[in-house]
Design a protein around this motif. Structure first.
Motif, PDB file in Angstrom:
ATOM      1  N   TYR A 124       0.837  -1.197   0.000  1.00 52.75           N
ATOM      2  CA  TYR A 124       0.000   0.000   0.000  1.00 52.75           C
ATOM      3  C   TYR A 124       0.870   1.245   0.000  1.00 52.75           C
ATOM      4  O   TYR A 124       0.674   2.159  -0.793  1.00 52.75           O
ATOM      5  N   HIS A 125       1.861   1.280   0.894  1.00 50.30           N
ATOM      6  CA  HIS A 125       2.747   2.445   0.971  1.00 50.30           C
ATOM      7  C   HIS A 125       3.604   2.577  -0.289  1.00 50.30           C
ATOM      8  O   HIS A 125       3.870   3.687  -0.746  1.00 50.30           O
ATOM      9  N   ALA A 126       4.000   1.469  -0.862  1.00 46.45           N
ATOM     10  CA  ALA A 126       4.772   1.520  -2.108  1.00 46.45           C
ATOM     11  C   ALA A 126       3.902   2.074  -3.234  1.00 46.45           C
ATOM     12  O   ALA A 126       4.367   2.909  -4.029  1.00 46.45           O
ATOM     13  N   TYR A 130       2.435   9.245  -5.619  1.00 46.94           N
ATOM     14  CA  TYR A 130       2.953  10.567  -5.242  1.00 46.94           C
ATOM     15  C   TYR A 130       4.055  11.004  -6.208  1.00 46.94           C
ATOM     16  O   TYR A 130       4.016  12.112  -6.746  1.00 46.94           O
ATOM     17  N   SER A 131       5.029  10.150  -6.430  1.00 48.79           N
ATOM     18  CA  SER A 131       6.166  10.552  -7.278  1.00 48.79           C
ATOM     19  C   SER A 131       5.742  10.752  -8.731  1.00 48.79           C
ATOM     20  O   SER A 131       6.263  11.635  -9.413  1.00 48.79           O
ATOM     21  N   ASP A 132       4.764   9.989  -9.200  1.00 41.10           N
ATOM     22  CA  ASP A 132       4.312  10.118 -10.586  1.00 41.10           C
ATOM     23  C   ASP A 132       3.403  11.323 -10.821  1.00 41.10           C
ATOM     24  O   ASP A 132       3.359  11.845 -11.935  1.00 41.10           O
ATOM     25  N   GLN A 147      -0.408  18.500  -0.905  1.00 45.41           N
ATOM     26  CA  GLN A 147       0.027  17.651   0.212  1.00 45.41           C
ATOM     27  C   GLN A 147      -1.182  17.066   0.944  1.00 45.41           C
ATOM     28  O   GLN A 147      -1.200  15.884   1.273  1.00 45.41           O
ATOM     29  N   ASP A 148      -2.201  17.893   1.186  1.00 46.48           N
ATOM     30  CA  ASP A 148      -3.410  17.423   1.861  1.00 46.48           C
ATOM     31  C   ASP A 148      -4.110  16.322   1.075  1.00 46.48           C
ATOM     32  O   ASP A 148      -4.693  15.406   1.659  1.00 46.48           O
ATOM     33  N   THR A 149      -4.053  16.406  -0.241  1.00 39.69           N
ATOM     34  CA  THR A 149      -4.659  15.372  -1.081  1.00 39.69           C
ATOM     35  C   THR A 149      -4.005  14.021  -0.803  1.00 39.69           C
ATOM     36  O   THR A 149      -4.689  13.011  -0.602  1.00 39.69           O
ATOM     37  N   PHE A 150      -2.698  14.014  -0.751  1.00 39.72           N
ATOM     38  CA  PHE A 150      -1.991  12.757  -0.501  1.00 39.72           C
ATOM     39  C   PHE A 150      -2.126  12.310   0.960  1.00 39.72           C
ATOM     40  O   PHE A 150      -2.150  11.113   1.238  1.00 39.72           O
ATOM     41  N   VAL A 151      -2.246  13.252   1.878  1.00 36.06           N
ATOM     42  CA  VAL A 151      -2.489  12.888   3.283  1.00 36.06           C
ATOM     43  C   VAL A 151      -3.845  12.182   3.400  1.00 36.06           C
ATOM     44  O   VAL A 151      -3.976  11.198   4.127  1.00 36.06           O
ATOM     45  N   ARG A 152      -4.831  12.678   2.664  1.00 42.02           N
ATOM     46  CA  ARG A 152      -6.139  12.007   2.656  1.00 42.02           C
ATOM     47  C   ARG A 152      -5.991  10.551   2.216  1.00 42.02           C
ATOM     48  O   ARG A 152      -6.607   9.659   2.769  1.00 42.02           O
ATOM     49  N   ARG A 173     -10.260  18.706  -5.824  1.00 43.71           N
ATOM     50  CA  ARG A 173     -11.345  19.665  -6.077  1.00 43.71           C
ATOM     51  C   ARG A 173     -12.163  19.883  -4.807  1.00 43.71           C
ATOM     52  O   ARG A 173     -12.529  21.010  -4.481  1.00 43.71           O
ATOM     53  N   GLY A 174     -12.437  18.820  -4.071  1.00 46.83           N
ATOM     54  CA  GLY A 174     -13.150  18.956  -2.798  1.00 46.83           C
ATOM     55  C   GLY A 174     -12.368  19.799  -1.801  1.00 46.83           C
ATOM     56  O   GLY A 174     -12.940  20.623  -1.090  1.00 46.83           O
ATOM     57  N   LEU A 175     -11.066  19.615  -1.779  1.00 48.77           N
ATOM     58  CA  LEU A 175     -10.222  20.414  -0.888  1.00 48.77           C
ATOM     59  C   LEU A 175     -10.185  21.883  -1.313  1.00 48.77           C
ATOM     60  O   LEU A 175     -10.156  22.775  -0.463  1.00 48.77           O
TER      61      LEU A 175
END
Length: 166
Positions: A4-6, A12-14, A38-43, A65-67
Motif C-alpha cells: 500500500y505504501h509503495a 505521489y512521485s508520478d 500535500q493534503d490530497t496525498f495525506v487524505r 477539487r473537494g479540498l
C-alpha cells in the motif's frame, strides 16, 4: 501494508508535480497549491487501502477539487468574519486567540450545516441565530408553520447525527 505504501509512494512521485500545477492554476497561489496537494496525498495516506486506479489523475483531481472548495469556503467565511469584526469598537474586538477559536467554531458550524437543503438551513438559522418564532419564519419564508417545524427538526437531527457519527 508495505505494498500500500509503495503504491502510494509511486502515485505521489508520478503525479504530485502535475497535481501541484493543476492546483496552482485553480488557486493562483503556489503556497496554497502546495498545501492542498500535500493534503490530497495525506487524505490517501489516511485511507485503509488504496484503490486500484485506472485514471489516477482524475481521482486525484476529484479529491483535490473537494479540498479547493473547502479552501474557498474557509476563505469566504474568514473574510466575512473579519469584516464583521471591523465594525466593532476597538475595545470590543476579541483577542487573536479568541478570534481563532470563534473562527474554528464558525467553520465547524458551516461544515455541519453544509449538507442541509437551503430552505432547511434558512429556517434553522432564523430560529437558532435570529431567535425568530416559527410563525414569523413561516410568514417570512412563505411556507407553512408545519414546514418550518419539520425543517428545524430535520436540521437538528442532521447536526445530531454529524456530532455523534464520529
Amino acid at each position: 501494508m508495505p505494498s500500500y505504501h509503495a503504491n502510494l509512494r509511486t502515485l505521489y512521485s508520478d503525479h504530485h508535480s502535475w497535481l501541484n500545477g493543476w492546483l496552482r492554476s485553480k488557486l493562483g497561489n503556489a503556497a496554497d497549491a502546495a498545501d492542498l496537494a500535500q493534503d490530497t496525498f495525506v487524505r490517501l495516506l489516511n485511507r485503509s487501502e488504496l484503490l486500484e486506479l485506472k485514471a489516477p489523475r482524475a481521482f486525484l483531481r476529484t479529491v483535490a477539487r473537494g479540498l479547493v472548495i473547502d479552501h474557498w469556503r474557509r476563505e469566504e467565511l474568514e473574510r466575512a468574519y473579519l469584516e464583521a469584526l471591523a465594525h466593532l469598537p476597538e475595545h470590543e474586538t476579541p483577542s487573536p486567540e479568541s478570534r481563532e477559536l470563534v473562527f474554528e467554531l464558525l467553520e465547524n458550524i458551516a461544515r455541519m450545516l453544509d449538507g442541509l437543503k437551503p430552505n432547511v438551513r434558512r429556517a434553522f438559522l432564523f430560529a437558532q441565530c435570529e431567535g425568530m418564532p416559527y410563525k414569523q419564519i413561516a410568514e417570512y419564508m412563505g411556507i407553512s408553520l408545519r414546514s418550518v417545524e419539520r425543517h428545524v427538526a430535520d436540521a437538528l437531527y442532521h447536526c445530531y447525527l454529524l456530532k455523534y457519527a464520529t
